[in-house]
Motif scaffolding. Structure first.
Motif, PDB file in Angstrom:
ATOM      1  N   GLU B  18       0.825  -1.210   0.000  1.00 58.94           N
ATOM      2  CA  GLU B  18       0.000   0.000   0.000  1.00 58.94           C
ATOM      3  C   GLU B  18       0.860   1.261   0.000  1.00 58.94           C
ATOM      4  OE1 GLU B  18      -3.724   0.308  -0.270  1.00 58.94           O
ATOM      5  OE2 GLU B  18      -2.739  -1.358  -1.280  1.00 58.94           O
ATOM      6  N   ARG B  21       1.933   1.634  -3.563  1.00 62.31           N
ATOM      7  CA  ARG B  21       0.843   2.010  -4.465  1.00 62.31           C
ATOM      8  C   ARG B  21       0.483   3.479  -4.322  1.00 62.31           C
ATOM      9  NH1 ARG B  21      -4.541   2.774  -4.005  1.00 62.31           N
ATOM     10  NH2 ARG B  21      -4.370   2.475  -1.770  1.00 62.31           N
ATOM     11  N   TYR B 162      -4.278 -14.886   5.696  1.00 58.45           N
ATOM     12  CA  TYR B 162      -4.951 -14.492   4.452  1.00 58.45           C
ATOM     13  C   TYR B 162      -5.888 -13.315   4.702  1.00 58.45           C
ATOM     14  CZ  TYR B 162      -8.077 -14.290   0.528  1.00 58.45           C
ATOM     15  OH  TYR B 162      -8.812 -13.806  -0.523  1.00 58.45           O
ATOM     16  N   PRO B 194      -1.969 -14.862  -1.321  1.00 64.42           N
ATOM     17  CA  PRO B 194      -1.509 -14.406  -2.641  1.00 64.42           C
ATOM     18  C   PRO B 194      -0.523 -13.250  -2.518  1.00 64.42           C
ATOM     19  CG  PRO B 194      -3.913 -14.570  -2.586  1.00 64.42           C
ATOM     20  CD  PRO B 194      -3.424 -14.742  -1.181  1.00 64.42           C
ATOM     21  N   GLU B 196      -0.157 -10.919  -4.743  1.00 62.84           N
ATOM     22  CA  GLU B 196      -0.775  -9.698  -5.241  1.00 62.84           C
ATOM     23  C   GLU B 196      -1.621  -9.043  -4.154  1.00 62.84           C
ATOM     24  OE1 GLU B 196      -1.945 -12.797  -7.648  1.00 62.84           O
ATOM     25  OE2 GLU B 196      -2.240 -11.522  -9.400  1.00 62.84           O
ATOM     26  N   PRO B 197      -1.773  -7.720  -4.224  1.00 60.63           N
ATOM     27  CA  PRO B 197      -2.674  -7.056  -3.277  1.00 60.63           C
ATOM     28  C   PRO B 197      -4.119  -7.472  -3.522  1.00 60.63           C
ATOM     29  CG  PRO B 197      -1.324  -5.454  -4.495  1.00 60.63           C
ATOM     30  CD  PRO B 197      -1.158  -6.780  -5.171  1.00 60.63           C
ATOM     31  N   TYR B 198      -4.905  -7.544  -2.469  1.00 56.48           N
ATOM     32  CA  TYR B 198      -6.339  -7.846  -2.592  1.00 56.48           C
ATOM     33  C   TYR B 198      -7.047  -7.282  -1.381  1.00 56.48           C
ATOM     34  CZ  TYR B 198      -5.035 -11.555   0.665  1.00 56.48           C
ATOM     35  OH  TYR B 198      -4.539 -12.232   1.743  1.00 56.48           O
ATOM     36  N   THR B 199      -8.343  -7.140  -1.495  1.00 57.35           N
ATOM     37  CA  THR B 199      -9.111  -6.601  -0.372  1.00 57.35           C
ATOM     38  C   THR B 199     -10.224  -7.561   0.013  1.00 57.35           C
ATOM     39  OG1 THR B 199     -10.560  -5.440  -1.919  1.00 57.35           O
ATOM     40  CG2 THR B 199      -8.724  -4.188  -1.024  1.00 57.35           C
TER      41      THR B 199
END
Lengths: 370, 335
Positions: B18, B21, B162, B194, B196-199
């Motif tokens: 974050e 980003r 997670y 993962p 990769e970033p995720y929400t």
């Protein structure tokens, strides 16, 4: 001892640790042929019928229906009648279930991540006895991933090397791609085949993956040995727009689950884990935008944007068409749209026919390779 | 292909991604800067348990080591949030919130409401919570109910690596103040996370396990114990459904009611003290809105109404055990 053939708890996908043997279809004394249904196995993700990989006489049932066993646990023993009971007793008591290990991939496909011009691409590779044959490449559909071929990879690898990839924007492949250009999938497939040194392949595509396979065959017929189109896009205009929109827009478990039931004839196959896995994918950065964009390029005004049936009919490549009779996403009537191809329309099957009737689909694909 | 990392690394990765980003994402806290291999004054801790290790050298302009004054830097983070940054303030132990309550309860939680919806306060206050770390009464509390009580705050308490990454990224991108409580005993727990970033959206409970006989609702460290309890119950043929709330404000009461509609039995498990707890809140809601579905009285399993003891043997008894959860579930099956 070499005459004894074990029947083991299968391993479906990387995360499977154990499975519940829900029911036996065989009993001691039965003669089993390759492909016979031998037992039902249930995991937290999926339930499926297991078919015999080897033939023989069932001499001993070890596993109890209703019990949970680790992957590769001994469930039954097959041997010719000439093998004495004592030898079977000895085999059963000496059998040790191998410890489940992430690195131990001797029985399942190997997973690789490679860098192609478009970005990171993940694929699974499984080679069996016929490593010298023309390879099979499996291409999943919209919103899918290579795990859609969970019940096909091992069985098909008996006939030829099998590759299954995650298309860009899907599974564990690169997500930040612009799907506005429909060529990204065919180009990725060609780059992928180049990378793996696959000159020609049998392309097997499901749904949107069928359109990718077909488009590739049209543009590069020299790279394609045969086409198998399963519930394929590109053969007619109709598409279940509610499913596509529902899938793209579902933000949570409760919204997604009813959408996913459209994929199956047996809707109880939509498990909590299946919903969770798809949510995990949908929630990755970039996926929502990707799917939204892809859905607007692949489908327009509630119809499929690209139809290749007429062109495919002129192609000099063997084509096999497989459909689930009860497909609620793309109607099974599209199976008739290639006039020279006699389609295999399987009863009691939905859009995910390669999962719901894996055994039959595997047999049809295997027969198409000759 | 699974990528197994710890919950501590999941926090680190969420912060790292974050900050990469969005340059308006900053971190403030005590001893959060530095890490192993850093020279001179930078050779600090990366947080008291090393959660932010290595981040300073990647994001030197976004990491601020603060004086030992929680009231000052929590207030500063809230002020910076109203002025356009997305600060993540690390409070070390949530037990220290007492000295910054005005900033949190009276300021951050009220801005959106008092300024007619025109102000937003995208601040995250991260802190360690919970018992079992041999850290005694002032460093071991489960203060989730305290924050859940205040309208205007969002309250998150993840149970695994997670969820931690997805919920923390969601918290940073959220435009309201979020209290993000990380159970220190779970830092070493691992999951497939993962890269990769995720929400993960707030207000969506996770059905950890499906079962038709009894519903166990909980969050945080108690999820693991509920799973152990469910394993014990399974041996008796009792199938427990486990709901991990993930966020306590907003709270996914619909999932709880839906489950109770099926099972007719409810066990509310909370590591917090019992009075006005999350367990009491769930029990009251189900008693009101799902009474007709209930086949047995609701059971609550919580810590006792006492401070967390320093004596290890007492602390172990203080925390609700898998056994006590299983016993409560069996009680709902009687009669």
């Amino acid at each position: 001892m070499t005459e004894i053939t074990p029947i083991l708890m299968p391993k479906w996908g990387l995360s499977m640790q154990e499975g519940k043997l829900t029911d036996w279809h065989i009993k001691e004394g039965d003669e089993v042929k390759v492909g016979d249904e031998i037992m039902d196995v249930e995991t937290d993700k999926i339930t499926n019928v297991v078919e015999a990989a080897d033939g023989g006489t069932v001499r001993r049932i070890v596993g109890t229906a209703g019990e949970v066993y680790p992957v590769r646990a001994l469930l039954a023993v097959m041997a010719p009648a000439s093998v004495p009971e004592e030898e079977i007793d000895a085999y059963v008591s000496a059998y040790e279930t191998p410890v489940s290990d992430e690195e131990d991939e001797d029985t399942g496909p190997a997973y690789h991540v490679i860098e192609l011009p478009i970005g990171k691409i993940r694929y699974a590779e499984q080679t069996g006895a016929n490593a010298d044959q023309t390879p099979i490449v499996l291409i999943h559909g919209f919103g899918g991933d290579l795990d859609n071929w969970l019940f096909n990879i091992d069985a098909l690898a008996e006939h030829a090397p099998v590759y299954a990839l995650d298309l860009p924007g899907h599974g564990q492949s690169v997500k930040s791609v612009d799907p506005g250009d429909p060529g990204i999938f065919t180009q990725t497939l060609l780059d992928f085949m180049d990378h793996c040194d696959i000159k020609r392949a049998h392309l097997v595509g499901h749904s949107m993956g069928g359109l990718v396979a077909g488009s590739t065959a049209l543009d590069h017929p020299d790279r394609v040995a045969s086409l198998t189109l399963i519930c394929s896009a590109g053969l007619g205009e109709d598409i279940n727009k509610d499913y596509i929109d529902g899938f793209v827009n579902a933000a949570g478990r409760k919204e997604l689950k009813p959408v996913l039931t459209h994929l199956f004839y047996n809707q109880s196959l939509v498990s909590r884990a299946m919903v969770q896995d798809l949510l995990k994918y949908k929630r990755l950065d970039g996926v929502q935008d990707f799917l939204t964009q892809l859905s607007t390029t692949a489908f327009r005004d509630g119809k499929q944007a690209r139809i290749i049936a007429d062109k495919l009919a002129t192609l000099d490549i063997p084509i096999t068409v497989i459909w689930g009779e009860n497909d609620a996403i793309i109607p099974a009537s599209h199976a008739q749209n290639l006039p020279d191809v006699k389609p295999h329309v399987l009863g009691s099957a939905g859009h995910m026919v390669q999962m719901e009737h894996a055994g039959e689909v595997n047999k049809i694909i295997a027969a198409s390779l000759d | 292909m699974a990528r197994i990392i710890s919950m501590k690394d999941a926090v680190n990765e969420a912060l790292d991604q974050e900050m990469s980003r969005d340059p308006t994402v900053i971190m403030m806290g005590e001893d959060i800067v530095g890490g192993s291999g850093a020279p001179g004054e930078d050779d600090a801790w990366g947080g008291v348990l090393g959660v932010s290790k290595g981040l300073y050298h990647k994001h030197p302009k976004q990491m601020l080591d603060t004086p030992l004054s929680e009231s000052a830097y929590v207030g500063a983070a809230i002020g910076a949030a109203t002025a356009g940054l997305r600060p993540v303030a690390e409070l070390m132990f949530v037990d220290f919130i007492g000295v910054c309550l005005d900033q949190v309860f009276n300021q951050a939680a009220k801005f959106r409401y008092m300024f007619g919806g025109k102000a937003q306060t995208p601040v995250v206050i991260r802190a360690m919570c919970g018992a079992g770390f041999r850290a005694a009464a002032q460093h071991s509390q489960m203060l989730t109910p305290l924050f859940t009580h205040i309208p205007g705050l969002k309250v998150v308490c993840p149970s695994n690596a997670y969820d931690t990454k997805g919920l923390l990224i969601q918290a940073i991108r959220d435009n309201d103040p979020v209290i993000f409580l990380e159970h220190k005993n779970l830092y070493a727990s691992t999951a497939d996370v993962p890269e990769e970033p995720y929400t993960i959206p707030f207000g969506e409970a996770n059905i950890v396990r499906e079962g038709g006989d009894v519903t166990i609702v909980t969050y945080g460290q108690m999820v693991q114990r509920a799973e152990q309890a469910a394993d014990m119950l399974k041996k008796d043929g009792i199938e427990a459904e486990i709901i991990d709330l993930r966020t306590l404000s907003p709270i996914d009461m619909d999932s709880v009611l839906e489950s109770v509609e099926m099972t007719g039995r409810l066990v509310c498990v909370d590591e917090a003290n019992p009075r006005c707890s999350i367990a009491a809140d769930i029990a009251a809601n189900v008693a009101q809105d799902g009474f007709d579905d209930l086949k047995a009285p609701i059971q609550m399993v919580t810590a006792p109404h006492s401070p967390v003891p320093f004596s290890p043997s007492l602390e172990d008894i203080y925390i609700p055990s898998a056994q006590s959860i299983a016993d409560a579930a069996r009680k709902t099956m009687e009669g």
